[in-house]
Design an enzyme around this catalytic site. Structure first.
Site, PDB file in Angstrom:
ATOM      1  N   PRO A 270       0.822  -1.223   0.000  1.00  0.00           N
ATOM      2  CA  PRO A 270       0.000   0.000   0.000  1.00  0.00           C
ATOM      3  C   PRO A 270       0.853   1.270   0.000  1.00  0.00           C
ATOM      4  CG  PRO A 270      -0.739  -1.527   1.701  1.00  0.00           C
ATOM      5  CD  PRO A 270       0.578  -2.037   1.219  1.00  0.00           C
TER       6      PRO A 270
ATOM      7  N   GLU B  39       1.773  -8.316   8.662  1.00  0.00           N
ATOM      8  CA  GLU B  39       1.720  -6.854   8.691  1.00  0.00           C
ATOM      9  C   GLU B  39       2.666  -6.234   7.675  1.00  0.00           C
ATOM     10  OE1 GLU B  39      -1.263  -6.976  10.754  1.00  0.00           O
ATOM     11  OE2 GLU B  39      -0.443  -4.952  10.532  1.00  0.00           O
TER      12      GLU B  39
ATOM     13  N   ARG C  17      -1.452  -8.500 -20.610  1.00  0.00           N
ATOM     14  CA  ARG C  17      -2.377  -8.218 -21.714  1.00  0.00           C
ATOM     15  C   ARG C  17      -1.795  -7.187 -22.687  1.00  0.00           C
ATOM     16  NH1 ARG C  17      -7.315  -7.649 -20.514  1.00  0.00           N
ATOM     17  NH2 ARG C  17      -7.945  -6.066 -21.984  1.00  0.00           N
TER      18      ARG C  17
ATOM     19  N   ASP D  28      -8.867  -0.453 -24.450  1.00  0.00           N
ATOM     20  CA  ASP D  28      -9.213  -0.540 -23.024  1.00  0.00           C
ATOM     21  C   ASP D  28      -9.284   0.853 -22.412  1.00  0.00           C
ATOM     22  OD1 ASP D  28      -7.356  -3.544 -22.091  1.00  0.00           O
ATOM     23  OD2 ASP D  28      -9.236  -3.226 -23.153  1.00  0.00           O
TER      24      ASP D  28
HETATM   25  N1  LIG Z   1      -2.862  -2.338  -1.456  1.00  0.00           N
HETATM   26  C1  LIG Z   1      -1.832  -3.126  -1.860  1.00  0.00           C
HETATM   27  N2  LIG Z   1      -1.194  -3.010  -3.050  1.00  0.00           N
HETATM   28  O1  LIG Z   1      -0.226  -3.944  -3.083  1.00  0.00           O
HETATM   29  N3  LIG Z   1      -0.215  -4.668  -1.962  1.00  0.00           N
HETATM   30  C2  LIG Z   1      -1.206  -4.192  -1.179  1.00  0.00           C
HETATM   31  C3  LIG Z   1      -1.549  -4.711   0.163  1.00  0.00           C
HETATM   32  O2  LIG Z   1      -2.573  -4.354   0.733  1.00  0.00           O
HETATM   33  N4  LIG Z   1      -0.677  -5.571   0.706  1.00  0.00           N
HETATM   34  C4  LIG Z   1      -0.899  -6.137   2.045  1.00  0.00           C
HETATM   35  C5  LIG Z   1      -0.368  -5.241   3.142  1.00  0.00           C
HETATM   36  C6  LIG Z   1       0.073  -6.206   4.227  1.00  0.00           C
HETATM   37  C7  LIG Z   1       0.102  -7.582   3.646  1.00  0.00           C
HETATM   38  O3  LIG Z   1       1.396  -8.096   3.803  1.00  0.00           O
HETATM   39  C8  LIG Z   1      -0.207  -7.449   2.179  1.00  0.00           C
END
Ligand SMILES: Nc1nonc1C(=O)N[C@@H]1CC[C@H](O)C1
Length: 244
Positions: A87, A114, A152, A167
């Protein structure tokens, strides 16, 4: 393209290696996939790959060493770009997918729990990418979404070479509405222009609909985009209609 996923759950990737256009493209040799499990690199008998966070707090953190060893094993097979899905990463966009589609290989690092020890990001990750401002339970689904968006765009993967180009976002706009049989569905008819056989009119209608949809739903995309004279003309027409 050779894609490796560093993941505790390699089986999850069967949903794109064994299904749909991505599965068929793999069978046709347009890309290759391997999963690398960091648990096989754990330096303890029980295969621990996570531990409690220093400083306290909820959940567990993936340890750097097994992940680094897994990445090194992947890099012994190819010199792909090492991407960590998180994230905290840069947003995945069509432009980023198009950039990645030009590479020979990717090593996608999938976190769980986490997250991962920050020192791995410093030592072994080339780029962090996010699929959106929300949290999921692991990096595998984000990795598969990135893979699908990238694959794609590789020539030959989609049946109709023009398909990816139409797209949403491919030309910086949202996609136009699409229709198929029956001609009438619950009292709603297919727009007559689409059945006119006049390809110039159809192209203009589709562009106008894409501009209208983008203006109403994602005006931010228009702000970033240089418009052609035809697009400017159509946008003026749309804005006037929206005012009326
Ligand atoms: N949004 C996202 N974009 O790519 N990855 C995520 C995501 O939420 N990852 C999680 C966070 C902790 C756990 O390890 C996996």
């Amino acid at each position: 393209m050779y894609i490796q996923a560093v993941t505790l759950f390699g089986e999850m990737f069967r949903s794109i290696t064994e299904h749909g256009v991505t599965g068929r493209a793999l069978q046709r040799g347009l890309w290759q996939f391997d999963a690398v499990n960091p648990r096989q690199f754990a330096d303890n008998k029980l295969g621990y790959i996570d531990d409690r966070p220093f400083g306290g707090g909820p959940g567990m953190i993936m340890m750097a060493e097994p992940l680094q060893a897994a990445i090194h094993a992947a890099k012994s097979q190819q010199n792909g770009r090492v991407i960590y899905l998180s994230p905290q990463g840069a947003p995945l966009t069509h432009r980023k997918a198009a950039e990645l589609a030009k590479l020979d290989g990717l090593i996608l690092v999938c976190g769980r729990y986490e997250g991962i020890d920050e020192r791995l990001l410093t030592s072994s990750i080339d780029e962090e990418i996010s699929i959106g401002d929300f949290v999921v339970s692991g990096g595998e689904l984000p990795a598969m979404m990135l893979m699908d968006a990238v694959l794609r765009l590789i020539p030959g993967v989609l049946g109709d070479a023009d398909s990816a180009g139409q797209d949403s976002f491919a030309n910086g706009l949202l996609d136009c509405p699409h229709y198929t049989r029956p001609i009438e569905f619950q009292g709603m008819a297919v727009p007559a222009v689409l059945r006119s056989g006049n390809h110039a009119l159809i192209a203009e209608w589709r562009l106008e609909q894409a501009l209208r949809r983008t203006l109403l739903r994602r005006p931010d995309l228009l702000a970033e985009r240089e418009l052609t004279p035809e697009e400017s003309r159509l946008l003026r027409k749309i804005r006037q209609e929206e005012r009326d």
